[in-house]
Design an enzyme around this catalytic site. Sequence first.
Site, short mmCIF file in Angstrom:
data_model
loop_
_atom_site.label_atom_id
_atom_site.label_comp_id
_atom_site.label_asym_id
_atom_site.label_seq_id
_atom_site.Cartn_x
_atom_site.Cartn_y
_atom_site.Cartn_z
N LYS A 201 39.77 92.68 85.63
CA LYS A 201 39.20 91.35 85.39
C LYS A 201 37.76 91.47 84.90
O LYS A 201 37.37 90.86 83.91
CB LYS A 201 39.24 90.57 86.71
CG LYS A 201 38.64 89.20 86.64
CD LYS A 201 38.85 88.53 87.99
CE LYS A 201 37.89 87.41 88.23
NZ LYS A 201 38.07 86.80 89.54
N GLU B 173 36.68 103.19 88.29
CA GLU B 173 37.95 103.93 88.37
C GLU B 173 38.83 103.63 87.17
O GLU B 173 39.40 104.52 86.53
CB GLU B 173 38.71 103.55 89.66
CG GLU B 173 38.07 104.04 90.95
CD GLU B 173 37.04 103.06 91.52
OE1 GLU B 173 36.58 102.17 90.78
OE2 GLU B 173 36.71 103.21 92.71
N GLY C 240 40.93 88.81 92.40
CA GLY C 240 41.80 89.97 92.16
C GLY C 240 42.98 90.04 93.11
O GLY C 240 44.13 90.21 92.69
N ARG C 241 42.72 89.86 94.39
CA ARG C 241 43.79 90.03 95.39
C ARG C 241 44.79 88.88 95.39
O ARG C 241 45.80 88.93 96.09
CB ARG C 241 43.18 90.21 96.78
CG ARG C 241 42.22 89.13 97.20
CD ARG C 241 41.43 89.53 98.42
NE ARG C 241 40.41 88.58 98.81
CZ ARG C 241 39.17 88.55 98.32
NH1 ARG C 241 38.82 89.41 97.38
NH2 ARG C 241 38.29 87.68 98.77
N GLU D 147 40.29 91.71 102.95
CA GLU D 147 39.18 91.44 102.02
C GLU D 147 38.83 89.95 102.04
O GLU D 147 37.68 89.57 101.83
CB GLU D 147 39.56 91.88 100.60
CG GLU D 147 38.35 92.11 99.71
CD GLU D 147 38.67 92.92 98.46
OE1 GLU D 147 38.00 93.94 98.22
OE2 GLU D 147 39.60 92.55 97.72
N HIS E 280 60.48 105.44 114.31
CA HIS E 280 60.43 106.87 114.64
C HIS E 280 59.01 107.40 114.56
O HIS E 280 58.79 108.60 114.50
CB HIS E 280 61.36 107.65 113.71
CG HIS E 280 62.78 107.24 113.86
ND1 HIS E 280 63.68 107.92 114.66
CD2 HIS E 280 63.45 106.17 113.37
CE1 HIS E 280 64.85 107.31 114.62
NE2 HIS E 280 64.74 106.24 113.85
N LYS F 68 29.62 100.63 96.29
CA LYS F 68 29.69 100.85 94.83
C LYS F 68 28.31 101.22 94.30
O LYS F 68 28.17 102.14 93.49
CB LYS F 68 30.12 99.55 94.13
CG LYS F 68 31.59 99.29 94.12
CD LYS F 68 31.84 98.14 93.13
CE LYS F 68 33.13 97.41 93.46
NZ LYS F 68 33.29 96.17 92.72
#
Length: 534
Positions: A210, A216, A267-268, A354, A385, A500
């Site tokens: 965005k 990254e 974003g999320r 977030e 398990h 960041k």
Amino acid sequence: MKKWLALTDVSVYPKLVELAGRPFDLRPREALNEDRMRRYCCSAAGIDLLYATQRVNDEVLACLQDLADQGQLVEQFRLMRRGAIMNRIEGFPSEERQVLHTASRDFFTQHPAEPVATELAARELAKLKSFLEDLETGRLTNVQGQPFDTMIQVGIGGSDLGPRSVYEALRAFGQQGRKVYFISNVDPDDAAAVLRRVNLATTLVNVVSKSGTTLETLTNETLIRKALATRGLNPSLHCVAVTGEGSPMDNPERYLRSFYMFDSIGGRYSATSMVGAVMLGFALGSKQVQEFLEGASCMDAIAEEDELGRNLPLLLAMLGVWNHSFLGYPTVAVLPYSQALHRFTAHLQQCDMESNGKSVTRQGEPVVLKTGPIIWGEPGTNGQHAFYQLLHQGTEIVPVEFIGFRYSQYGEDLESDGSTSQQKLLANLLAQSLAMAMGQENENPNRKFPGNRPNLILLADRLTPHVMGALLSLYEAKIIFQGFCWNINSFDQEGVQLGKVLAGRILSLMAEKQKDVDKPFSPEKGLLEMTKLN
Ligand code: G6Q
């Protein structure tokens, strides 16, 4: 904007605190009777919520309804869908944005809640349909005329987790011959592992950011562009972009096709925007994407119902508030009994933590109560398990949200020992729910199950694109309702900034040291130098 009432300001708050001192006891045999099981069930958009195994009774539920009413939670949701600036902190610099992820799927009525944003989203969807048609009909191929059969989505955080979890959930509905891979981590091994598996000549690279500035994503894009060029391929004819208008990535000449996402979509919350839709369209085709969006839109409409008994997201949110803010349980485990949902908890972890991992109110004051819980989980039965020991007998009580389906996705299931695998899966889910709620006495203290461990079950027939859309929207709205209830801004993420900035400074320090062969960068000394800089 009006000052909304926080949880502790509503008049029903002390009553709920009092009721939390004597929550409903799930252990007696008669506790989970037929009447309770029948009444403590709410259904919407193909999903049933069974919550008889929560530590609530009618009185608690009535108070939770009061809490929602007095806090005007549904009213706030309606305003949000209609374009109010909900992403803000009063009196302080903040994002000051609308919150309109719901507009990215509001195509199914004559009267969208916020027509301008829906119009913009519809424009992008039309661009996507034409792109998919061009691929389908062979109008768009690689330079050799071969069809593109692979897509790599490059993105991180909200540009990865939601889309990836939906893709994994709906792989069963994938188009023959289409493969999708994801690269998110700046760890070069993430990219290297994917690049070894694909034929770049027939691969589209969908770069999703965005902001168009994420370290990254840009690093991985550069790396893939180099790999394409090394193989004699023109990167601009293989890369597609999804980005914000005016971002550094908004440069159509560098991309085969470009799609926009908008400032009003965090974003999320962006899986139903082009952030998810381009890749899902490539993998599943337009029709399945349409069904996915329709499912999400259907649940958005349900989130506007006033009554807890009709508003599934609100009910899920209020049960969570009861467990977290009143009974004091710090975490929530989301345990899907579906392998296809194996990345869904990771998406919810981001979306919830977030959004609601905040310490100041929407007025910038410190919060009085704890806000968002820790979200975690893994698919059942695998988790059984692994960590279920603690869920049953540990000292930390973990409310559980089970997700299950009556039928499998592929419908390929064989009977063994008198039951199918799907039946075994469902039986395990039901058994865990009951064991946690009812517990079991035993003379041997080590074999005693204390019970009274609240849990609920979200149950649907089959994990289809429609149900997946509804499930995604259900959790988005749950998280948003809880944020409203705690009077926090669920739509910004200032808490990710500091790391960041510091990483940027460390990189500059590394670059500086690289010039000096006698004093190479060492992580230990780097840390020390940074503390002095800060
Ligand atoms: C989500 C956050 C965050 C974001 C990533 C990627 O709500 O904002 O996870 O999605 O940092 O950002 P870009 O899409 O801008 O690359």
